[in-house]
Design a protein around this motif. Structure first.
Motif, PDB file in Angstrom:
ATOM      1  N   UNK A 142       1.056 -23.278  63.018  1.00  6.51           N
ATOM      2  CA  UNK A 142      -0.168 -23.803  62.401  1.00  6.51           C
ATOM      3  C   UNK A 142       0.125 -24.630  61.159  1.00  6.51           C
ATOM      4  N   UNK A 143       1.164 -24.267  60.423  1.00  6.61           N
ATOM      5  CA  UNK A 143       1.485 -24.982  59.181  1.00  6.61           C
ATOM      6  C   UNK A 143       2.524 -26.084  59.394  1.00  6.61           C
TER       7      UNK A 143
ATOM      8  N   UNK B  30      -2.200 -22.454  48.874  1.00  7.50           N
ATOM      9  CA  UNK B  30      -1.590 -23.543  49.635  1.00  7.50           C
ATOM     10  C   UNK B  30      -0.712 -22.904  50.705  1.00  7.50           C
ATOM     11  N   UNK B  31      -1.235 -22.808  51.902  1.00 15.63           N
ATOM     12  CA  UNK B  31      -0.541 -22.079  52.958  1.00 15.63           C
ATOM     13  C   UNK B  31       0.716 -22.804  53.432  1.00 15.63           C
ATOM     14  N   UNK B  32       0.726 -24.121  53.378  1.00 16.61           N
ATOM     15  CA  UNK B  32       1.934 -24.846  53.763  1.00 16.61           C
ATOM     16  C   UNK B  32       3.076 -24.514  52.804  1.00 16.61           C
ATOM     17  N   UNK B  33       2.777 -24.417  51.527  1.00  9.55           N
ATOM     18  CA  UNK B  33       3.815 -24.067  50.562  1.00  9.55           C
ATOM     19  C   UNK B  33       4.318 -22.646  50.805  1.00  9.55           C
ATOM     20  N   UNK B  34       3.427 -21.722  51.114  1.00  4.07           N
ATOM     21  CA  UNK B  34       3.853 -20.353  51.410  1.00  4.07           C
ATOM     22  C   UNK B  34       4.725 -20.310  52.667  1.00  4.07           C
ATOM     23  N   UNK B  35       4.394 -21.126  53.655  1.00  3.52           N
ATOM     24  CA  UNK B  35       5.239 -21.197  54.853  1.00  3.52           C
ATOM     25  C   UNK B  35       6.628 -21.721  54.497  1.00  3.52           C
ATOM     26  N   UNK B  36       6.687 -22.720  53.621  1.00  2.00           N
ATOM     27  CA  UNK B  36       7.986 -23.234  53.188  1.00  2.00           C
ATOM     28  C   UNK B  36       8.810 -22.132  52.532  1.00  2.00           C
ATOM     29  N   UNK B  37       8.182 -21.337  51.673  1.00  2.00           N
ATOM     30  CA  UNK B  37       8.898 -20.249  51.008  1.00  2.00           C
ATOM     31  C   UNK B  37       9.400 -19.213  52.011  1.00  2.00           C
TER      32      UNK B  37
ATOM     33  N   UNK C  71       1.720 -22.475  44.703  1.00  2.00           N
ATOM     34  CA  UNK C  71       1.047 -21.640  45.704  1.00  2.00           C
ATOM     35  C   UNK C  71      -0.457 -21.874  45.745  1.00  2.00           C
ATOM     36  N   UNK C  72      -0.982 -22.701  44.834  1.00  2.00           N
ATOM     37  CA  UNK C  72      -2.423 -22.896  44.731  1.00  2.00           C
ATOM     38  C   UNK C  72      -2.786 -24.343  45.019  1.00  2.00           C
ATOM     39  N   UNK C  73      -3.735 -24.525  45.928  1.00  2.00           N
ATOM     40  CA  UNK C  73      -4.217 -25.877  46.229  1.00  2.00           C
ATOM     41  C   UNK C  73      -4.876 -26.459  44.982  1.00  2.00           C
ATOM     42  N   UNK C  74      -4.566 -27.697  44.700  1.00  2.53           N
ATOM     43  CA  UNK C  74      -5.160 -28.362  43.562  1.00  2.53           C
ATOM     44  C   UNK C  74      -4.374 -28.196  42.279  1.00  2.53           C
TER      45      UNK C  74
ATOM     46  N   UNK D 152      -1.167 -12.263  58.978  1.00  2.00           N
ATOM     47  CA  UNK D 152      -1.247 -13.613  59.520  1.00  2.00           C
ATOM     48  C   UNK D 152       0.026 -14.423  59.274  1.00  2.00           C
ATOM     49  N   UNK D 153       0.738 -14.139  58.177  1.00  2.00           N
ATOM     50  CA  UNK D 153       1.864 -14.987  57.792  1.00  2.00           C
ATOM     51  C   UNK D 153       3.225 -14.388  58.111  1.00  2.00           C
ATOM     52  N   UNK D 154       3.324 -13.051  58.168  1.00  2.00           N
ATOM     53  CA  UNK D 154       4.618 -12.404  58.378  1.00  2.00           C
ATOM     54  C   UNK D 154       4.756 -11.891  59.804  1.00  2.00           C
ATOM     55  N   UNK D 155       5.988 -11.886  60.282  1.00  2.00           N
ATOM     56  CA  UNK D 155       6.296 -11.299  61.583  1.00  2.00           C
ATOM     57  C   UNK D 155       6.518  -9.800  61.371  1.00  2.00           C
ATOM     58  N   UNK D 156       5.421  -9.077  61.182  1.00  2.00           N
ATOM     59  CA  UNK D 156       5.508  -7.654  60.859  1.00  2.00           C
ATOM     60  C   UNK D 156       6.107  -6.812  61.993  1.00  2.00           C
TER      61      UNK D 156
END
Length: 654
Positions: free
Chosen positions: A470-471, A176-183, A195-198, A600-604
């Motif tokens: 995106x999220x 669940x990418x939206x949840x990971x963005x929230x974290x 963290x898992x869809x469904x 893709x998710x972190x500002x490395x």
């Protein structure tokens, strides 16, 4: 108990015992003391047992009712056992031999769902009714245990941890990418998210019903009372009442088949628990093991005004006054906050929220484990229950038109050093919560505090800007960096803060890893409802905040603790540990740069710049603290977590 799970196929299909066994295997580390499975044509239930009390050792779950029509699995602890035992008219010997699950099953047998309001404790449960072919599951309103579930047209399954459900063939491994963005932006998202869809989470204070037609319903139960006001004829009567209730609650939390320990700081909350617990244990010929974190020897780093880095003098004063306390001063400076994170993720399936605190937290648990401690108490939650500071008094007086009383209290706050001046106290604590929103914004600008736009959410977060867009994370998250407006309704704010606490999954992991049950007496429902019902003038009086608990503990705590108005700074030496091995940090960043999820998710690039420009000083400044204690530390912790998740998906998230 430590873990529960179950299956319910749709359309009356038989339970696949192989799948039930997969859940059992997935949660095996959460139950070192055995377990059990049960299945019929409608459902299958299972548990893994970790025994912390004498009654836990008598558990035989799944537990069937006397008429064999209900079957229950239960994870957790019932604290107010004495009241329930009186209801069921059990003798002393029978009471000692009655496990908590049997009490819960009797409550459901006698009163149905309505009886759940009688339960005080930290728990999750699931009960299968064979007559109605209905599954009922719930998590306690406060200190609710973790319980996750999957519901599809053909299947329903639940388990203590979401990762166990991934062992089932019908559960997709999609993040669940939206949840990971929230974290990543320091929020926790919706309470149902994982963290898992469904895979959904059952929030504390919620009941789940799956009926015979496979229809799912989730609804609240056991609401925390916050509407009534409790007044006493004399202030001393109020202090005596909370003193008695405090002792009862702490005593209930001491139920253990092994030694009891305490995370003890020099603060009022944990020291009050220490006094109550040591007294009760001492009467039984037992002792309290108290563990306190202290910084590295010779540490002289920057500490903000009003804070102190070493709590040793305060806890040593406690140990000198209360001989039943065995004090252990713990230094965790040799442990990196990023060390052995796979053990953290494998057991609890979550990232540690405050990265700097992880070394001392786990060092204390490891040391307690070696000493045979199986229960650890904390003082968490006291600042919104028994030791509330009374911040609602001034706005309440102003709302009632009692300007003279408000001014006298504001002046007392200033005289005792809790405000720069009486006028500033009256403005910031009294008037600010009552102002209309436009006027409050204007006041912040006049005070030189610009109100942040939503985009400032990204300033402290290590999230990749493209992933944030995106999220749509900013549309869901609160604004960070903006001035925090004091609430007008402090009773509701305290209530909501208690319900928003979400550490159940992390604590489930620590129960499995260290075989220690972490308990929070100050979030006991009985104490919380009592304190929420008290007027604000019981918590703030004549400029003395936290007045209620200070009165209740007068004579029981040393003056150094009772009169202390400063605050300890946890992990004050965090930056020494974090920066000790910068080549290892560089290697970690390199590994993240090879991870599809992390790129893709972190500002490395930002994290690498922070590493390459590691400061030589300035560790007490707000800019350096936000860059390294928040952005950098959180970024690396979440990066490791993403890599761990990636290993469980097998492929990047869709």
């Amino acid at each position: 108990m430590s873990a529960i799970f179950g299956l319910r196929p749709a359309d009356g299909a038989p339970v696949d015992r192989t799948q039930l066994g997969r859940l059992d295997t997935a949660l095996a580390a959460h139950g070192h003391d055995g377990g059990g499975l049960w299945a019929d044509d409608g459902a299958g239930l299972g548990c893994r047992l970790a025994a912390f009390t004498a009654q836990d050792g008598l558990e035989r779950q799944p537990l069937a009712s006397a008429d064999d029509q209900r079957v229950l699995v239960f994870d957790g602890r019932i604290d107010d056992r004495r009241a329930l035992l009186r209801e069921f008219d059990l003798g002393a010997a029978e009471a000692e031999a009655t496990p908590d699950s049997a009490l819960v099953l009797q409550v459901l047998q006698r009163w149905g769902e309505a009886g759940l309001a009688r339960l005080h404790g930290s728990y999750a449960f699931a009960c299968w009714d064979r007559r109605t072919q209905t599954l009922l599951a719930g998590s306690s309103p406060l200190n609710g245990r973790s319980l996750c579930y999957v519901h599809t047209p053909r299947h329903f399954a639940f388990a203590t941890l979401p990762g166990a459900l991934l062992a089932l063939p019908f559960v997709e491994r999609r993040l669940d990418e939206e949840h990971l963005a929230d974290l990543l932006v320091y929020t926790v998202g919706a309470p149902e998210d994982t963290c898992w869809r469904g895979i959904r989470r059952l929030p504390p204070g919620q009941l789940l019903t799956l009926d015979g037609h496979h229809n799912l319903r989730v609804r609240p139960y056991g609401a925390i009372e916050q509407g009534q006001t409790l007044r006493f004829a004399r202030d001393d009567d109020c202090a005596d009442a909370v003193d008695e209730l405090f002792d009862t609650v702490v005593d209930d939390h001491l139920r253990s088949a092994a030694p009891v320990g305490l995370f003890m700081s020099g603060g009022l909350d944990s020291c009050s628990i220490a006094a109550a617990a040591a007294g009760r244990l001492g009467a039984r010929g037992q002792r309290l093991a108290a563990f306190t974190e202290r910084p590295a020897a010779g540490f002289g780093g920057p500490v903000p005004a009003g804070r102190y880095a070493d709590e040793s003098p305060l806890v040593q004063a406690m140990a000198q006054q209360i001989p039943q306390i065995d004090l252990h001063l713990v230094r965790a400076g040799a442990t990196s906050p990023l060390e052995d994170t796979d053990a953290l993720f494998d057991s609890g399936e979550v990232a540690f929220p405050n990265v700097a605190n992880r070394p001392w937290w786990e060092t204390i648990l490891a040391q307690a484990q070696t000493q045979g401690v199986r229960v650890m108490l904390t003082g968490d939650g006291g600042n919104v229950s028994a030791s509330w500071n009374g911040r609602g008094l001034l706005p309440g007086l102003l709302r009632q038109g009692r300007w003279g009383s408000a001014w006298r209290e504001a002046r007392a706050l200033a005289q005792r050093g809790h405000a720069p001046s009486a006028s500033r106290a009256l403005l910031a604590q009294g008037m600010s919560p009552l102002l209309p929103t436009p006027a409050w914004h204007a006041l912040q600008r006049w005070r030189g505090r610009s109100v942040a736009a939503p985009q400032r959410q990204l300033l402290l977060a290590p999230i990749h800007p493209g992933f944030a867009a995106a999220t749509r994370v900013l549309q869901r998250a609160s604004v960070l960096g903006a001035p925090v407006r004091p609430p007008a309704d402090t009773r509701k704010a305290r209530h909501d803060a208690l319900l928003a606490t979400r550490c159940s999954q992390l604590e489930a992991g620590y129960r499995a890893r260290f075989r220690i049950d972490i308990r929070h007496p100050l979030v006991d429902r009985r104490l919380v409802e009592f304190c929420l019902a008290l007027p604000e003038d019981q918590f703030l009086h004549d400029g003395v905040p936290r007045w209620l608990l200070r009165r209740a503990m007068a004579g029981r705590l040393p003056p150094a603790v009772l009169d202390n108005h400063g605050r300890g700074l946890q992990a004050a030496d965090w930056y020494l540990t974090l920066g000790r091995d910068r080549p290892a940090l560089a290697a970690e960043l390199a590994a993240l740069e090879h991870s599809d999820l992390a790129r893709r998710m972190l500002d490395l690039p930002r994290l690498r710049r922070l590493l390459e420009h590691w400061p030589g000083d300035g560790w007490g400044t707000a800019a350096v603290l936000s860059d390294y204690r928040l952005t950098f530390s959180h970024g690396l912790m979440m990066g490791r977590y993403l890599r761990w998740l990636e290993s469980r998906t097998g492929t990047p998230a869709a």
